[in-house]
Design an enzyme around this catalytic site. Structure first.
Site, short mmCIF file in Angstrom:
data_model
loop_
_atom_site.label_atom_id
_atom_site.label_comp_id
_atom_site.label_asym_id
_atom_site.label_seq_id
_atom_site.Cartn_x
_atom_site.Cartn_y
_atom_site.Cartn_z
N CYS A 42 1.17 -1.14 0.10
CA CYS A 42 -0.25 -0.11 0.18
C CYS A 42 0.95 1.06 -0.12
O CYS A 42 1.68 1.49 0.49
CB CYS A 42 -0.96 -0.50 0.96
SG CYS A 42 -1.59 1.07 1.15
N ASP A 44 0.44 3.44 1.69
CA ASP A 44 0.12 3.86 2.98
C ASP A 44 1.55 4.95 3.82
O ASP A 44 2.45 4.14 3.69
CB ASP A 44 -0.33 3.44 3.91
CG ASP A 44 -0.22 4.10 5.28
OD1 ASP A 44 -0.27 4.86 6.46
OD2 ASP A 44 -1.58 4.05 5.84
N ARG A 46 2.81 5.06 6.64
CA ARG A 46 3.36 4.28 7.61
C ARG A 46 3.80 2.96 7.13
O ARG A 46 3.90 1.73 8.58
CB ARG A 46 1.87 3.98 8.78
CG ARG A 46 1.73 6.00 9.53
CD ARG A 46 -0.06 5.38 9.72
NE ARG A 46 -1.02 5.23 8.70
CZ ARG A 46 -2.46 4.66 9.31
NH1 ARG A 46 -2.45 5.02 10.43
NH2 ARG A 46 -3.09 4.47 7.99
N HIS A 98 -2.18 -4.05 5.11
CA HIS A 98 -2.14 -3.41 6.69
C HIS A 98 -3.20 -3.31 7.21
O HIS A 98 -4.39 -3.06 6.35
CB HIS A 98 -1.13 -2.42 7.14
CG HIS A 98 -1.76 -0.43 5.94
ND1 HIS A 98 -2.17 0.05 6.38
CD2 HIS A 98 -1.83 -0.78 4.81
CE1 HIS A 98 -2.35 1.03 6.17
NE2 HIS A 98 -2.69 0.57 4.59
N CYS A 101 -6.17 0.57 6.81
CA CYS A 101 -6.28 0.54 5.50
C CYS A 101 -7.05 1.38 5.29
O CYS A 101 -8.43 1.42 4.94
CB CYS A 101 -5.44 -0.09 4.27
SG CYS A 101 -5.75 0.54 3.12
CO CO Z 1 -3.31 1.25 2.74
#
Ligand code: CO
Length: 214
Positions: A42, A44, A46, A98, A101
């Site tokens: 992803c 993302d 993090r 994750h 999400c």
């Molecule tokens: Co995500």
């Protein structure tokens, strides 16, 4: 200091640290890349792929998008897959989702009229929801539904991979790569394996290629 200025400064410090520890580090890497892993994760911030598995430059070929999807009409992820499998000859393809999400959470809501492109991308997650509608609606809280849809989405992406001609041909020709579906916990930093498809795994016949085209 502005954010981008900090990034450039940190880059200089990082490159210097690498050379101090290993004077030939960049020379060695510059000529050839031979990663054994394709990572599909992803976008993302993090879930930074190399950092969470302590991987060094050269170890992983990486593709990231919203909610770690492999979509059959997306030339971007498919060309990454083709290059990793057919040219770099990776032994492992990892899809790492994750928990919590944002893409998955958004897909469980109504569509946002100001995010038309994102809606189209998340439409595929809505399809995964529809495929597993009964199981997901049996869960009592929204968080539980997000949690489970994160896992189901990773598993569906592994099947999407297995349904490509790229993976089926490589399985038949060279008995690789193994497909791994993982999920990362934002709360504890730990990755859990959800599914593992070794080369030659059973594929529903309607997704198999006939001899000529495989
Ligand atoms: Co995500």
């Amino acid at each position: 200091m502005k954010t981008f200025e900090k990034l450039l400064l940190e880059n200089k410090a990082w490159a210097q640290d690498k050379v101090t520890a290993d004077p030939n580090f960049f020379e060695r890497l510059a000529d050839v890349q031979k990663p054994d892993v394709l990572w599909i994760g992803c976008s993302d911030s993090r879930v930074p792929s190399e950092i969470i598995v302590n991987a060094e430059p050269g170890e992983m070929f990486v593709h990231r998008n919203i909610a770690n999807q492999l979509i059959m009409t997306d030339f971007n992820s498919l060309s990454v897959l083709q290059y990793a499998v057919d040219v770099l000859k990776v032994s492992h393809v990892i899809v790492c989702g994750h928990y919590n999400c944002g893409g998955i959470r958004a897909a469980l809501k109504k569509q946002n009229p100001s995010l038309l492109m994102v809606n189209k991308w998340l439409k595929h997650i809505k399809d995964v929801y529809r495929l597993h509608h009964q199981e997901l609606e049996s869960l009592s809280s929204e968080d539980d539904r997000v949690h489970r849809l994160v896992e189901l989405n990773v598993i569906e992406q592994i099947y999407n991979l297995a349904h490509t001609s790229i993976i089926q041909a490589a399985w038949k020709r060279e008995q690789r790569p193994t497909l791994h579906g993982w999920v990362y916990g934002l709360n504890d930093g730990i990755i859990k394996e959800l599914i593992n498809l070794p080369p030659g795994s059973e594929i529903n016949p309607i997704y198999q290629y006939t001899e000529e085209s495989a």
